[in-house]
Design an enzyme around this catalytic site. Structure first.
Site, short mmCIF file in Angstrom:
data_model
loop_
_atom_site.label_atom_id
_atom_site.label_comp_id
_atom_site.label_asym_id
_atom_site.label_seq_id
_atom_site.Cartn_x
_atom_site.Cartn_y
_atom_site.Cartn_z
N HIS A 95 1.09 -1.93 0.13
CA HIS A 95 0.28 -0.23 0.29
C HIS A 95 1.12 1.02 -0.20
CE1 HIS A 95 -3.84 1.85 0.11
NE2 HIS A 95 -3.95 2.22 0.78
N ASP A 156 -6.53 4.84 9.62
CA ASP A 156 -8.43 4.29 9.36
C ASP A 156 -8.40 3.08 8.08
OD1 ASP A 156 -9.62 7.18 10.33
OD2 ASP A 156 -8.67 7.52 9.41
N GLU A 275 -11.96 12.49 14.23
CA GLU A 275 -11.63 12.33 13.01
C GLU A 275 -12.04 13.84 12.57
OE1 GLU A 275 -10.08 9.73 10.37
OE2 GLU A 275 -9.19 9.04 11.71
#
Length: 533
Positions: A95, A156, A275
């Site tokens: 990623h 997240d 957030e």
């Protein structure tokens, strides 16, 4: 400049002057050593290891290995160490966005098959021993379903590997209370660049422990982590254990002021998650971000409630409260009390009760949508920056409202964190101020948008970094990727000398994590000694 810094500068200069061609396949000695590993990489494996989620670079390795145990990692590092040019990169779920987990002409370790399986341990508390290639999604499912327990700090996006996020930081809306993921580790198993397998913790080989945390893979391949666990939130009646809330702001100063107030509350008065994100205030823009405000399918964001005279950017504060911190009957009243002081637009509140696992897995659903519409497979020139709270208002005026007034085609996260939750002994670099913001520009290039759209996005990222520098912001790039040693030295600042010394100590000939382009591979000690006059 310390001697070790001079040595690495010379190595970098020698690598550049030698040219890419000489290093493209690891050299004859490298190929011979790869043969000693007893495997031949298939074309599909090479293609997998040559790309990452960013989709912007192609760097083929000589081979890809899938270690099943730590001894396989040790062997690969030892083989590389005996060669003249081989390097080793650990790849989790691929990623990264700039080739950080790649190794040109080297060995890429696909860590996903690494064992043994997760295990519950008791060591002054309850913890999970987890292989570094496990996804956080797998840790969540295993912990909650089998033991009713879970870590306190997450990212997240849970389809990242444990070793990958611990090599960078691991940030989400829980970090203001519990710290980043790197601050929630009891022990690591690490294979260093000299081929040694070491177990380390805050009290055992502590320098290696803190070096590896946020160390970008430069000091060792993390093969296993011991993660403390706590009871997971739960409600016996309907399994809905999290109140999930989003509220919308039209003014950044009010948004930031409320967010900063929330993250400095005492635990007994605080939300469990804080957030937020910015989005475009333009009804005609198909990717304005309005669809990201509703929480559940079927819920609606009502733009008619936005004042006619508003800025080009709006802001959404995202909050969560765990039910099991209070009596279930009092949750509604408690949330009302906690929201009352906030200055959001009163008509724009969305809320839902969901399970703890569903709440933490919310980004996975967004991934499924992105895969369905094709944007998951396109390039992702993401940019993550940590910006001091003293600079964030000017950042908003300059970057969000001017450079990014049309958005980025994806989420634009912006929310505060506390420096006191980050141990300064760790390798990760953060701003100097006690409060700073994560700004995550998660760009998705639309299918069929072409190279021009990608080039524009990359240029815009450079403009933003240049703006931060020219204005003298207290900032750091998170999950950084620089090409020059000067940029890396600027990034680590006064900790650069420590970073270089740790490299000398744990990976003296710079075998590990070559895709970060920090240090150049040196000759093995035996070869260097033979070449000496």
């Amino acid at each position: 400049m310390p001697t070790i810094m001079i040595a690495y500068v010379e190595q970098r200069q020698r690598l550049v002057s030698d040219g890419d061609a000489e290093h493209s396949d690891g050299g004859d000695a490298g190929q011979e050593n790869i043969g000693a590993l007893g495997v031949a990489a298939a074309a599909g494996d090479i293609a997998l290891a040559a790309r990452d989620f960013g989709g912007m670079v192609f760097i083929p390795p000589a081979t890809l290995l899938r270690p099943s145990k730590t001894d396989d990692v040790v062997r690969a590092v030892c083989v590389a160490r005996r060669s003249s040019r081989l390097t080793v990169a650990a790849r989790g779920n691929g990623h990264s966005v700039g080739g950080q987990a790649m190794a040109r002409g080297g060995v890429v370790l696909d860590m996903r098959d690494l064992g043994p399986p997760m295990e519950l341990v008791r060591c002054g508390g309850v913890a999970a021993d987890v292989p570094a290639g496990a996804l956080w999604e797998e840790v969540l499912e295993w912990g909650v379903r089998n033991h009713g327990m879970a870590p306190t700090s997450w990212t997240d996006y849970l389809r990242l590997t444990v070793g990958g996020t611990l090599s960078n930081g691991g940030i989400s809306g829980q970090a203001f209370r519990h710290g980043p993921q790197v601050a929630n580790v009891a022990e690591l198993e690490v294979v260093t660049g000299d081929g040694e397998r070491r177990v380390c913790s805050p009290s055992l080989c502590s320098d290696l422990f803190f070096a590896a945390l946020g160390g970008l893979g430069q000091f060792g391949v993390i093969t296993r982590a011991r993660i403390p666990l706590v009871p997971a939130p739960k409600m016996a009646s309907d399994r809905r254990s999290v109140r999930w809330i989003r509220v919308v702001y039209k003014e950044f100063e009010e948004y930031a002021g409320d967010a900063e107030w929330l993250v400095t509350r005492a635990d007994s008065e605080a939300f469990d998650y804080v957030e937020g994100f910015a989005f475009v205030n333009d009804v005609s823009d198909p990717v304005n971000g309005w669809a990201s405000v509703p929480i559940l399918p079927g819920s609606v964001f009502e733009p008619a409630k936005i004042p006619a005279v508003s800025e080009p950017i709006l802001y959404c504060l995202e909050l969560a409260l765990h039910h099991n911190h209070r009596e279930a009957a009092g949750v509604d009243e408690r949330v009302k009390e906690m929201l009352w002081p906030l200055r959001y637009m009163r008509g724009l509140v969305l809320a839902a009760d969901v399970s703890y696992v569903d709440f933490l897995s919310r980004v996975g659903r967004a991934e499924e949508e992105a895969r369905a519409n094709g944007t998951w497979a396109t390039p992702h020139p993401w940019l993550n920056i940590l910006v001091s709270s003293s600079d964030i208002a000017d950042f908003d005026r300059t970057v969000f409202k001017r450079i990014l007034r049309r958005g980025v085609g994806g989420p634009m996260l912006v929310y505060p964190l506390l420096r006191s939750k980050w141990d300064p002994r760790m390798s990760v670099a953060v701003p100097e101020s006690e409060m700073f913001y994560l700004v995550a520009l998660l760009r998705f290039i639309a299918p069929r948008a072409g190279d021009a759209a990608l080039e524009e996005a990359v240029a815009q990222n450079r403009e933003i970094i240049g703006c931060c520098r020219s204005k003298g912001y207290d900032f750091k790039v998170y999950a950084p990727h620089y090409e020059s040693e000067a940029d890396w030295a600027r990034h680590f600042g006064r900790d650069w000398a420590r970073f270089v010394e740790r490299k000398r100590r744990y990976d003296p000939i710079a075998i590990l994590a070559p895709g970060q382009t920090i240090f150049a591979r040196a000759e093995p000690p035996a070869a260097a000694a033979a070449a000496a006059p």
